[in-house]
Design a protein around this motif. Structure first.
Motif, short mmCIF file in Angstrom:
data_model
loop_
_atom_site.label_atom_id
_atom_site.label_comp_id
_atom_site.label_asym_id
_atom_site.label_seq_id
_atom_site.Cartn_x
_atom_site.Cartn_y
_atom_site.Cartn_z
N TRP A 193 0.84 -1.21 0.00
CA TRP A 193 0.00 0.00 0.00
C TRP A 193 0.88 1.26 0.00
O TRP A 193 0.64 2.20 -0.74
N SER A 245 7.63 5.38 -9.27
CA SER A 245 7.49 5.28 -10.73
C SER A 245 7.97 3.90 -11.19
O SER A 245 8.63 3.18 -10.44
N ASP A 246 7.64 3.59 -12.42
CA ASP A 246 7.91 2.24 -12.93
C ASP A 246 9.39 1.89 -13.02
O ASP A 246 9.76 0.72 -12.99
N SER A 299 11.60 2.86 -10.84
CA SER A 299 12.24 3.04 -9.53
C SER A 299 13.19 1.89 -9.25
O SER A 299 12.95 0.75 -9.65
N GLU A 308 3.93 1.53 -1.13
CA GLU A 308 4.59 1.71 -2.43
C GLU A 308 3.63 2.24 -3.48
O GLU A 308 3.99 3.10 -4.29
N ALA A 309 2.39 1.71 -3.44
CA ALA A 309 1.45 2.06 -4.51
C ALA A 309 0.77 3.41 -4.25
O ALA A 309 0.60 4.21 -5.18
N GLU A 310 0.37 3.65 -3.01
CA GLU A 310 -0.48 4.80 -2.74
C GLU A 310 0.27 5.97 -2.13
O GLU A 310 -0.08 7.12 -2.38
N VAL A 311 1.24 5.70 -1.28
CA VAL A 311 1.89 6.79 -0.56
C VAL A 311 3.12 7.29 -1.30
O VAL A 311 3.21 8.46 -1.67
N TRP A 312 4.06 6.35 -1.54
CA TRP A 312 5.30 6.79 -2.20
C TRP A 312 5.11 6.96 -3.71
O TRP A 312 5.91 7.58 -4.36
N LYS A 313 4.06 6.32 -4.24
CA LYS A 313 3.76 6.39 -5.68
C LYS A 313 5.03 6.24 -6.52
O LYS A 313 5.37 7.11 -7.35
#
Lengths: 292, 292, 292, 292, 292
Positions: free
Chosen positions: C41, C50-51, C53, C43-48
């Motif tokens: 969560w 990029s592909d 990374s 990684e996906a929602e907070v730190w967002k």
């Protein structure tokens, strides 16, 4: 067994020795090359597979199963080598017990008891030769030295020959004790050597008659076959016609390991890798005759 | 046990032997094929997963765990094979001790003591047959040869039969010594053989009654099950309908290793891979009767 | 120890047995699931992220170390299983020596020496029970059968109980020889059995008191912990929320292997996987009483 | 040796025990972190390598050699652990032989022969203490109990001390037999124990003086060093500054395995993982004094 | 054998010891570097392979076979190390038996029988020296101490020298018993030591004369050669001129393992890794002379 200098890399890599697995696998390797070439040609020229064809990903399967097949072959090599080495230990132990029995009998038997000395001098090496021939399902009267009234033709070759010789060795020892030539304690001091002959014989028979369980043998061969047969489909995509040497090399590696394991699993034959039990038997005769 | 020529690849690869794991796993393999096909169809037709779906990366997990599962199966095969081979060694040792005891008794007992000779001639092989039947939880009076007044119906089959025979062998030896037929040292020289029977029996019972720890058995089966069940999700993405033979092959490999290990772990039954203890018992009878 | 049929896959895969590692690891598995979900969560929602990374490439580390951790766990399983199996062999050997001593004493002792017979009949099984209780740091007077004037309350439970019983067995044998009931050679023929009791006791104590070296235990637990804790960072990128079952499964596999190894390393307790030494002790009593 | 509860994960993972490899490797780990950070900074800021630089592919090499280094470390751990466990078995065997000799001497020696009893009561444990000190190249007179006229200062500490004690044990036994206190058979029945002391001493000396072959030691250390030193070049590209913990973790794992192996390879010292031979010696004294 | 401190990493990593494999492999490593450089240059400058050339994928083959080659080398190292360690155990056992025989003879022989004492004092160490020289196919009269009328020139160096010494040791023991100096039981109590000499000699000869089966040796060398020779083709594509150190490092690792295995497989020579049998022989002389 082949005597060789393990440090001489050059001849190992470039000479095709008689016992080399390359030699034995050559027809199969040629067939695999043709097959791989055919698969590569079909993929490139006939089916004209596109670059994102799923056939490419078949290699995933081979790398997934690469671990399992490697570990299985390592297990196979280990268990075959263990038998080979156990066989070598047993024959080494036969050498030791033959020598020790000769040394002890030399110390125990009175000089004047020529007949008993001659009996042990002949029969201890006879046992080694008889065991060697027994393990190869043959009987060679010319390798038998007569003594104590026992000659090659007195042996019943339809029955277990090493047992008959072990019986001669044991009976003489017990009868020497009954006659008072040996004391009870002296008898006990050669007991271990006397019974070791039959123990060694039984252990060699065990190795000879019990290959790896049938199911492993079938399973491993099926596994190697299907692994190699499906290998070109995935690889041809990435390697083109380079797939031919690649699959041949993989096949050479996997099949060599299975082939060597098969060969050394029964170490008492006359193959190139088998134990030098002819030479060991002659050595036993030489040393026992030096001693007694 | 099946006698076979380990060098004959052709029949190994193409014939479906009775003991072949392919045969036993066939229903499961068919089920796995249907399941994999269903997964592939769901992914392609129903869920219509896009090319960058994360489902694709599930395969990372399988390659990460591929090493662990391979090593576990290698460990399983090793420990099962060790039991099988230890069982074979024990029976080989029974052969050796039977022969050595017969050879020694033949040398020790006076020719005229027919009754004692007959006793050992009958009871040594009786022990092997009784042990074989004991390991299979049965008792076969027709495999018992009466001697010294002891007949099959005198044995108490509700108690430990091999112990009763070992007792007969031991008591006779000690009573021969008390009567002065054997000296103290002669008794000592057959002591190792006399006590080996019970040692071998106990070691066979140990192998029979102690499979691999329960937790390993459960863990390994759960691991294989979940590994194979999740495999098609990742692979179907890359392989499409090729996933069907691929998953079936992986399942065949992993389950075969577990299946063979289960089978050889208890080597005293009558399965195709089990030890030829019927034949070994008959051999003991044959050789002991040749000797005594 | 749990008696089970190793060929019954269905119940193995779907039932949660008491000894199943799934059961024991459940709280940890739930915690790992929550933790992995949190990482996914974040990684996906907070730190967002990029592909491209670099977090994605952390998985390289896990596949690099995947070999090492697998080999370490295989080493751990092997050494734990070896102890378990050695413990089983020792108790098998206790069975054999108890039986052989009973068989020999039965043949050696005169029928009228009721008292000595009764002594061995009671004390041989008493030794097994005393050893079992000694290995569990307890003493159970109800499992002691009095004989020869020795009763449970005469034993000094603050001292080494099995040694006191071994002393009784040995002293009686030597005093029988001093009285002339046994000859010197007869004494020698039971010597191996008499001293085996103390050898077996010492070997069991060694297994009990010596777990795997402390450093391995610490190192392996730290390694598994950090491996699993860092796993979701790399995987969450590729797997999204699928990372939750994936990490849980990896954790289940690695921790199960360590957990089972810990459990079987000391095989003399009362855990589900421990050796059935209660049953073996009862068997020894049953068989010795049948014989003597 | 450290007594610990192997099931207590929490303290294992989070506490830094004195014997923990993390503690010993800390300076090296810090150095590796700085080095990796430097490499990452050079690649990103100084050399400004482009995305398709070949430096990235150096990781291929590390995954290719990852197998070899893992297997080598597993081989190293196995051989070191085998020595440690063999050392433990030898000391366990010393316990058994000390107890058995005490039990037998207690049964054999007449109650009135106080002096011989006292001699064995003192010298059997003295042997254990002397061996312990001999393996640590020291001599502690305070751990020697005088008996039979032999006091600590009579021992020639420039010569082999355990041999001098073994000589005392053997001479007394033979002289008891010459005096007729022991019969010949009674002497034989303690022969195995009497000679075991010197066998155990020799085997401990062998473990102490023979580390793993020099070439393996050099090779493995060079291999780990170059492997870890080149690791950041390939990884920094994919991981950026995450390379710092990653390389440190890989180094921690590989170096820990080598470090633990080095430590347990010689198990007779006073390191945290070494065998508790002080305690075992005290136990031998306690048990022998209980018996005799 | 080289004495070294295994904990001293610094000198291990940076010093080029005489026994270091780097030193021996240096010419080969240089040749491999040139070859790899040539391949890289051909690919980049002459053939000008495009980025999607299939040559790139040859690396798939190397990672597929990387596991097999690693396991084979692990198997090779294990079996070579086992021989080395077995050789060490045999010489350790020679030390033990020499000491035990000296200790027992010291206790058994009357003080006034100077001649027999002198014989054992000289001949026990002579056996160790003779065995050492026999294993190196030499005979050193200066290492022989004359006693009992037997001098170095009396030995027939064309025959098996250790056997002649074993015969002297055995004959004296039996003749002492015939003269009544030793009783029968005393003879039995030195029997194990007396026969161990020949057993140890035979086992050393077995290790000396039986290298790993010829087929494995050929196969492994061919495998390493072709693996390393084809490696630059795939890697040069990804690594450019970095391929030079990379292939050299891979070659160094694989060839070192084979080289070390070859060297330690025969542990009785005078190589840097060989067993310190000169020193052990001197130790035996020192200890036996201290005792007798």
């Amino acid at each position: 067994m082949i005597d060789y200098n393990p440090k001489d890399w050059f001849t190992f890599v470039f000479r095709l020795h008689k016992a080399d697995t390359v030699r034995k696998l050559l027809p199969m390797i040629v067939a695999i090359c043709l097959y791989s070439g055919l698969v590569a040609w079909l993929e490139a020229e006939v089916w004209k597979l596109s670059d994102d064809s799923r056939v490419k990903n078949i290699s995933m399967l081979h790398s997934l199963l690469g671990f399992v097949i490697s570990l299985l072959l390592a297990f196979r090599s280990n268990s075959a080598y263990d038998r080979w080495w156990e066989g070598r230990k047993l024959w080494g132990s036969l050498v030791n017990n033959s020598r020790n029995l000769a040394l002890k009998m030399n110390a125990l038997l009175p000089e004047e008891d020529r007949e008993s000395r001659q009996l042990y001098r002949a029969m201890i090496p006879n046992y080694a030769f008889a065991l060697k021939n027994h393990l190869r399902s043959q009987f060679k009267p010319e390798e038998f030295v007569a003594a104590g009234g026992l000659e090659a033709q007195h042996l019943d070759t339809t029955r277990h020959v090493p047992n008959q010789l072990a019986s001669v060795l044991l009976r003489r020892a017990y009868s020497l004790q009954k006659q008072g030539v040996l004391t009870g304690e002296q008898l006990l001091s050669v007991n271990a050597e006397l019974q070791s002959f039959t123990d060694i014989c039984g252990a060699c028979e065990r190795i000879l008659k019990t290959p790896i369980p049938f199911s492993y043998s079938v399973f491993l061969k099926k596994f190697i076959f299907f692994y190699v047969m499906t290998l070109p489909f995935g690889l041809a995509f990435s390697l083109g016609y380079f797939v031919i040497p690649a699959v041949a090399f993989v096949f050479f590696v996997l099949a060599s390991m299975e082939l060597i394991a098969e060969e050394i699993e029964n170490p008492f034959g006359t193959d190139a890798n088998d134990l030098p039990i002819d030479g060991i038997s002659q050595n036993i005769r030489k040393h026992v005759e030096e001693i007694l």
